[in-house]
Design a protein around this motif. Structure first.
Motif, mmCIF file in Angstrom:
data_model
loop_
_atom_site.group_PDB
_atom_site.id
_atom_site.type_symbol
_atom_site.label_atom_id
_atom_site.label_comp_id
_atom_site.label_asym_id
_atom_site.label_seq_id
_atom_site.Cartn_x
_atom_site.Cartn_y
_atom_site.Cartn_z
ATOM 1 N N ARG A 316 0.842 -1.200 0.000
ATOM 2 C CA ARG A 316 0.000 0.000 0.000
ATOM 3 C C ARG A 316 0.872 1.243 0.000
ATOM 4 N N LEU A 317 2.057 1.117 0.586
ATOM 5 C CA LEU A 317 2.991 2.223 0.741
ATOM 6 C C LEU A 317 4.370 1.751 0.305
ATOM 7 N N VAL A 318 5.103 2.591 -0.437
ATOM 8 C CA VAL A 318 6.438 2.218 -0.926
ATOM 9 C C VAL A 318 7.427 3.315 -0.557
ATOM 10 N N ASN A 319 8.481 2.930 0.171
ATOM 11 C CA ASN A 319 9.548 3.879 0.515
ATOM 12 C C ASN A 319 10.680 3.763 -0.501
ATOM 13 N N ILE A 343 0.893 4.458 -2.478
ATOM 14 C CA ILE A 343 1.441 5.723 -1.993
ATOM 15 C C ILE A 343 2.961 5.639 -1.997
ATOM 16 N N ALA A 344 3.602 6.574 -2.679
ATOM 17 C CA ALA A 344 5.061 6.582 -2.810
ATOM 18 C C ALA A 344 5.664 7.713 -1.999
ATOM 19 N N VAL A 345 6.660 7.380 -1.180
ATOM 20 C CA VAL A 345 7.419 8.363 -0.406
ATOM 21 C C VAL A 345 8.874 8.246 -0.844
ATOM 22 N N ALA A 346 9.512 9.389 -1.146
ATOM 23 C CA ALA A 346 10.882 9.349 -1.668
ATOM 24 C C ALA A 346 11.744 10.440 -1.066
ATOM 25 N N ALA A 347 13.043 10.193 -1.055
ATOM 26 C CA ALA A 347 14.019 11.167 -0.570
ATOM 27 C C ALA A 347 14.188 12.279 -1.595
ATOM 28 N N ALA A 348 14.189 13.533 -1.119
ATOM 29 C CA ALA A 348 14.331 14.681 -2.026
ATOM 30 C C ALA A 348 15.698 14.715 -2.690
ATOM 31 N N GLY A 349 16.719 14.129 -2.055
ATOM 32 C CA GLY A 349 18.057 14.081 -2.642
ATOM 33 C C GLY A 349 19.072 14.878 -1.858
ATOM 34 N N ASN A 350 20.336 14.489 -2.018
ATOM 35 C CA ASN A 350 21.440 15.111 -1.281
ATOM 36 C C ASN A 350 22.447 15.782 -2.207
ATOM 37 N N ALA A 351 21.981 16.332 -3.324
ATOM 38 C CA ALA A 351 22.900 16.931 -4.300
ATOM 39 C C ALA A 351 23.208 18.389 -4.013
ATOM 40 N N GLY A 352 22.538 18.993 -3.039
ATOM 41 C CA GLY A 352 22.830 20.372 -2.675
ATOM 42 C C GLY A 352 21.745 21.348 -3.091
ATOM 43 N N PRO A 353 21.767 22.535 -2.490
ATOM 44 C CA PRO A 353 20.696 23.512 -2.719
ATOM 45 C C PRO A 353 20.595 24.035 -4.150
ATOM 46 N N GLU A 354 21.675 23.977 -4.919
ATOM 47 C CA GLU A 354 21.650 24.505 -6.280
ATOM 48 C C GLU A 354 21.418 23.424 -7.329
ATOM 49 N N ALA A 355 21.287 22.199 -6.896
ATOM 50 C CA ALA A 355 21.155 21.081 -7.838
ATOM 51 C C ALA A 355 19.760 21.034 -8.457
ATOM 52 N N PRO A 356 19.653 20.498 -9.661
ATOM 53 C CA PRO A 356 18.320 20.321 -10.271
ATOM 54 C C PRO A 356 17.539 19.241 -9.543
#
Length: 474
Positions: A316-319, A343-356
């Motif tokens: 029902r939920l996917v991390n 329902i999908a939950v995902a990490a926003a990413g760790n590429a930095g504030p200026e990354a796409p």
């Protein structure tokens, strides 16, 4: 009295019989024509002599095999057609895949993909000899073919034997009339920073008011899938948890710190306290250590296979605590998740504030989570963007590692796991929640941490579990 010869009698008898036969044929023809016009028989409209009101046509649609769920155990294909559609019955109606799609060529400068592989989607009507000729001409070696259920398409993975650049091969493939599009086999990385040496308390529980929520629900029997590296289910923190495992890498990878920590943050039942300790969890190993580089990564092919497996298992939920480039195959798989109520939950990413933007977090319908520290400051390496939905603790988080060890690490991966646990608590209270309704409930409960309202750094802010649960009764 008229006299008739025996030969004449025979002629009259034959004529009489013939008249009866003709009469019967005319009666049968009239009856069948009337029946056909009532719609009980299949009739070609072009053969009707007079125009009649056409009955409503009832169509029985046979679901295209491209939308059928793929089996986790994959058979090795020997020709491009060997994995093509063999329909299986499903309760959900499959969508007919469109025969047009944008080019799958990577953007200029994009290098996050396997250097000698391509993924190809052929047209449904493509002839086998034409496909074989194309593969020979471009010097490709077929690795495997698969129908991805949630993506709703059949695609094939090839090795580039001659050393040609991926972009060159994609351009040549897409110029051929048998191909809908081709794309690289993109690479994904786990969204977690290196482990720290010191330990730390579970401050996330206090920050998110988990105790108040757990007094109401512990997420009992909510089916949660974690697509990650292999989980150490023998770790003391997970021994009492309900955790199944699966592998889509084909390599039977060893248990790894990242997947183990994500699982523990959600479902630990040992010294550590999981956010939703009574969930049913499926840990799907889609990430493995690359022997050449030493990095832990996955690919388009494996991630799509993992998403399909989560669906088939009943998640029902996917991390998804990982990140990578925009990817046509994964975009279709994620859209398929939404259509099926996952329902999908995902990490926003760790590429930095200026990354796409990074994906899958930036796809529509995915709950993207950024990381904060114990002072509610955003993680310095976290991505920013309008796709960020929520914030959660993800800096100096106490987790686990194989061999009964404990580690402290940071990253948006850990924040996503905390929100997945909280989402499981809400589903334990209101099982029919849609992804939108769940996000709305979490956002309404959140403490605003940045600019007033939703912002690209913190999203809606830090959710309060107790307040979120209270929206669904006492």
């Amino acid at each position: 009295m008229l006299q008739t010869s025996p030969a004449g009698l025979r002629r009259h008898a034959l004529a009489f019989v013939l008249a009866i036969v003709v009469g019967l044929v005319l009666v049968f023809w009239h009856s069948s024509t009337a029946t056909a016009r009532d719609g009980a028989l299949l009739v070609n409209p072009r053969q009707q002599a007079t125009p009649e009101p056409k009955p409503k046509k009832v169509e029985t649609r046979k679901a295209p095999a491209a939308a059928q769920p793929a089996k986790t155990t994959r058979k090795k294909a020997t020709t491009p057609r060997s994995a093509t559609r063999k329909p299986t019955r499903r309760k959900t109606r499959a969508r007919v895949p469109s025969e047009t799609a944008p080019s799958g060529s990577p953007p200029t400068g994009e290098t996050r993909f396997v250097a000698d592989e391509v993924i190809v989607r052929y047209r449904l009507a493509a002839a086998q000899p034409a496909m074989d000729a194309l593969v020979r001409r471009l010097n490709l070696r077929h690795i495997e073919g698969r129908t991805f259920a949630l993506a709703g398409i059949t695609v094939h993975r090839y090795a580039i034997v001659g050393g040609s650049p991926v972009t060159t091969v994609i351009a040549a493939l897409e110029a051929d009339p048998t191909v809908v599009y081709a794309q690289p086999n993109y690479l994904y990385e786990l969204a977690q920073a290196a482990a720290a040496a010191s330990g730390g308390p579970q401050y996330a529980l206090t920050k998110m008011a988990i105790e108040a929520a757990q007094a109401v629900t512990t997420g009992k029997d909510v089916p949660v899938a974690v697509i990650d590296s292999a989980i150490d289910v023998a770790h003391p923190e997970l021994e009492a948890a309900s955790v199944e495992t699966a592998d889509v890498t084909g390599n039977a990878p060893e248990p790894h710190q990242h997947g183990s920590t994500i699982a523990a943050l959600i479902a630990s039942r040992g010294t550590l306290r999981g956010i939703a300790p009574d969930v049913r969890m499926l840990g799907i190993a889609a990430f493995d250590v690359d022997r050449a580089s030493g990095t832990v990564n996955s690919s388009s092919w494996r991630v799509a296979a993992a998403i399909d497996h989560a669906y088939e298992w009943g998640a029902r939920l996917v991390n998804m605590s990982f990140a990578g480039p925009k990817d046509p195959l994964i975009a279709r798989s994620v859209a398929g998740m939404g259509r099926r109520g996952m329902i999908a939950v995902a990490a926003a990413g760790n590429a930095g504030p200026e990354a796409p933007p990074l994906y899958p977090a930036a796809y529509a319908g995915v709950i993207a989570v950024t990381a904060t520290d114990r002072d509610d400051a955003v993680f310095a390496k976290a991505n920013r963007g309008d796709y960020v939905a929520l914030a959660a603790p993800g800096v100096e988080i106490l987790g686990i590692a194989p061999g009964g060890r404990y580690v402290v690490s940071s990253g948006t991966s850990l924040a996503a796991a905390h929100v997945s646990g909280l989402a499981a608590l809400l589903l334990g209270r209101a099982k029919s929640l849609s992804a939108k309704a769940l996000l709305d409930a979490l956002a309404a409960s959140s403490h605003d941490l940045g600019d007033p309202g939703v912002d690209p750094v913190y999203g809606a802010g830090l959710p309060d579990a107790g307040s979120a649960i209270s929206q669904f009764g006492s």
